[in-house]
Scaffold this motif. Structure first.
Motif, PDB file in Angstrom:
ATOM      1  N   LEU A 181      -5.712  -2.101   2.603  1.00 12.32           N
ATOM      2  CA  LEU A 181      -4.616  -1.219   2.202  1.00 12.32           C
ATOM      3  C   LEU A 181      -3.784  -1.843   1.094  1.00 12.32           C
ATOM      4  O   LEU A 181      -3.326  -1.146   0.171  1.00 12.32           O
ATOM      5  N   SER A 182      -3.579  -3.160   1.167  1.00  8.32           N
ATOM      6  CA  SER A 182      -2.818  -3.845   0.129  1.00  8.32           C
ATOM      7  C   SER A 182      -3.539  -3.776  -1.214  1.00  8.32           C
ATOM      8  O   SER A 182      -2.921  -3.523  -2.261  1.00  8.32           O
ATOM      9  N   ARG A 183      -4.852  -3.970  -1.194  1.00 10.27           N
ATOM     10  CA  ARG A 183      -5.622  -3.926  -2.429  1.00 10.27           C
ATOM     11  C   ARG A 183      -5.683  -2.518  -3.012  1.00 10.27           C
ATOM     12  O   ARG A 183      -5.681  -2.336  -4.229  1.00 10.27           O
TER      13      ARG A 183
ATOM     14  N   VAL B 253      -3.849  -3.377 -11.222  1.00 15.02           N
ATOM     15  CA  VAL B 253      -3.843  -4.507 -12.160  1.00 15.02           C
ATOM     16  C   VAL B 253      -4.534  -4.128 -13.461  1.00 15.02           C
ATOM     17  O   VAL B 253      -4.925  -4.992 -14.244  1.00 15.02           O
ATOM     18  N   SER B 254      -4.685  -2.817 -13.705  1.00 18.09           N
ATOM     19  CA  SER B 254      -5.357  -2.343 -14.915  1.00 18.09           C
ATOM     20  C   SER B 254      -4.330  -1.914 -15.959  1.00 18.09           C
ATOM     21  O   SER B 254      -3.226  -1.461 -15.629  1.00 18.09           O
ATOM     22  N   MET B 255      -4.687  -2.042 -17.217  1.00 17.45           N
ATOM     23  CA  MET B 255      -3.822  -1.607 -18.309  1.00 17.45           C
ATOM     24  C   MET B 255      -3.992  -0.128 -18.624  1.00 17.45           C
ATOM     25  O   MET B 255      -3.349   0.403 -19.542  1.00 17.45           O
TER      26      MET B 255
ATOM     27  N   GLY C 233       0.954  -1.772 -12.597  1.00 19.46           N
ATOM     28  CA  GLY C 233       2.046  -1.294 -11.760  1.00 19.46           C
ATOM     29  C   GLY C 233       2.013   0.191 -11.507  1.00 19.46           C
ATOM     30  O   GLY C 233       2.869   0.723 -10.784  1.00 19.46           O
ATOM     31  N   GLY C 234       1.053   0.899 -12.074  1.00 17.50           N
ATOM     32  CA  GLY C 234       0.934   2.326 -11.805  1.00 17.50           C
ATOM     33  C   GLY C 234       0.102   2.571 -10.553  1.00 17.50           C
ATOM     34  O   GLY C 234       0.025   1.732  -9.662  1.00 17.50           O
ATOM     35  N   PHE C 235      -0.529   3.740 -10.509  1.00 17.82           N
ATOM     36  CA  PHE C 235      -1.429   4.040  -9.393  1.00 17.82           C
ATOM     37  C   PHE C 235      -2.796   3.415  -9.666  1.00 17.82           C
ATOM     38  O   PHE C 235      -3.197   3.245 -10.823  1.00 17.82           O
TER      39      PHE C 235
END
Length: 436
Positions: A175-177, A182-184, A190-192
């Motif tokens: 669930l944390s992952r 971590v994608s641009m 920080g997005g979805f």
């Protein structure tokens, strides 16, 4: 927080269904919002009537917003899938703990609130029976044997509780992952998370140990005991459906070892076991889960080894067994876990090999045995093992002096079938998604 015995026994896992359903609806709603935004905002402004730097900046931001709606859908649906997997796995493991407790209680053992097991079979004796038992020459040995068996139950329950905690930690990692971007892509880090993984088996794996590269991961376990002797008899206990059971053994020694080697979707597993001594048992009972009766005896030495190799939904297995001694047995069982019928008698030495293949949780295999010594055997099996796998197949054998047996088996692993169907649905969904 590490789960303990009380946590496992009292946990209510039913809420997972409602929560998973809510996340799924949320994901579907994000998909609708993405379509509406692209049609009624992004599309309308891109009709060609607006040009210039301001239009270019607006479209860049609009594309990022549209992307995040799609990423939100992917993340929500992945979490819904993870929660469904979590309920299935945790429920299965919780049931395994409760089944152990029930089995212990059926044999007159008591499990306290911490999971410690004690024998209470002598508690209901009359004063005269207690006096007779205490003056029995074997009284000390009987008490020692009861304590040893109680400790065995305690260890098994602790191991099953640990399995639940391990699965719980796996759910936490998954669930944390799933919620970590971590994608641009889109608005950047920080997005979805558009790449959220919905399979608990994949997303819940432990992090690699520091200083070690991703690759083969091994796990091993072994145990050994003996020499030793013991016996146990109980029943009848009508309230628990137990008519009677008795067991006795004189072990020269026994040993068992098992291990796994995993690398991504590839998993190799093996197990070996050996025993020397004599043992005999008999039991009969009727419960709301079925009826069973059996009697068996063995004296001599036996050993077995088995292994499996899986690559995703496809796997193969093989096993080999050897025995030298005398054995006899009959059994009949019918209940919720299947039907078993069989009878055998043999004196001498025998060896057997078996092999088969498994695709998506459904397998087929065959066993061939060679016998040196007189004997006969016939059995029909349609039952579920401790791991929830169903085994269906007949076996027959005969030997006046030299002979053998042949058997066939079909296996069905419901959990693996469900995983395969889920993966297939995911592949289809990914394929359809790539078209739009």
């Amino acid at each position: 927080m590490t789960l303990n015995y009380h946590d496992v026994m009292t946990a209510d896992l039913s809420f997972f269904t409602d929560v998973s359903g809510a996340w799924k609806k949320m994901g579907e709603r994000f998909g609708e919002l993405k379509t509406d935004y692209e049609t009624h905002v992004q599309g309308v402004l891109a009709n060609g009537n607006w040009q210039g730097h301001a239009f270019g900046a607006q479209q860049q931001k609009a594309s990022a917003t549209s992307f995040e709606y799609g990423a939100a859908k992917a993340e929500a649906l992945a979490i819904a899938s993870l929660l469904t997997d979590a309920q299935t796995e945790l429920t299965r493991l919780q049931k395994a703990v409760k089944d152990l407790v029930e089995d212990a209680e059926k044999k007159d053992y008591k499990v306290d609130s911490s999971g410690k097991v004690t024998y209470i079979g002598y508690d209901n004796l009359s004063p005269q029976e207690r006096y007779t038992l205490q003056h029995d020459p074997d009284y000390s040995r009987l008490l020692a044997d009861a304590r040893e068996k109680a400790q065995g139950w305690t260890d098994e329950i602790a191991k099953a509780v640990k399995a639940v905690d391990t699965a719980d930690q796996s759910v936490k990692r998954a669930l944390s992952r799933a919620t970590s971007d971590v994608s641009m892509d889109g608005i950047g880090i920080g997005g979805f998370n558009t790449k959220a993984e919905g399979s608990l088996a994949k997303a819940g794996k432990p992090d690699p140990k520091p200083g070690k590269e991703e690759g083969w991961v091994s796990e091993t376990d072994s145990e050994a005991s003996g020499p030793g002797v013991g016996s146990e008899a109980s029943g009848p206990n009508i309230g628990k459906g137990k008519l009677a059971e008795a067991e006795a053994h004189a072990d020269l020694g026994r040993a068992k070892a098992e291990g796994t080697l995993t690398n991504g979707p590839v998993k190799l597993a093996g197990e070996a076991e050996a025993y020397a001594g004599a043992k005999a048992s008999a039991a009969a009972g009727i419960t709301n889960e079925g009826a069973q009766a059996e009697a068996k005896a063995f004296a001599g030495a036996e050993a077995s080894a088995s292994g499996t190799a899986d690559a995703g939904p496809v796997g193969v297995y093989g096993r080999a067994e050897a025995m030298a001694g005398v054995e006899a047995g009959v059994n009949a069982q019918a209940g919720l876990d299947g039907v078993q019928l069989g009878a055998e008698a043999f004196a001498g030495a025998k060896g057997s090999v078996g092999a088969g293949a498994d695709v998506g949780g459904i397998g087929a295999g065959a066993t061939v045995e060679g016998w040196a010594g007189p004997g006969a055997e016939a059995s029909l099996n349609a039952s579920k093992d401790a791991n929830g796998v169903w085994h269906v197949g007949p076996k027959v054998g005969f030997s006046p002096g030299l002979g053998g047996a042949v058997g066939f088996e079909v296996t069905v692993d419901p959990g693996k079938v469900v995983d395969t169907v889920g993966d297939a649905a995911g592949w289809v969904g990914d394929g359809i998604g790539s078209l739009f």
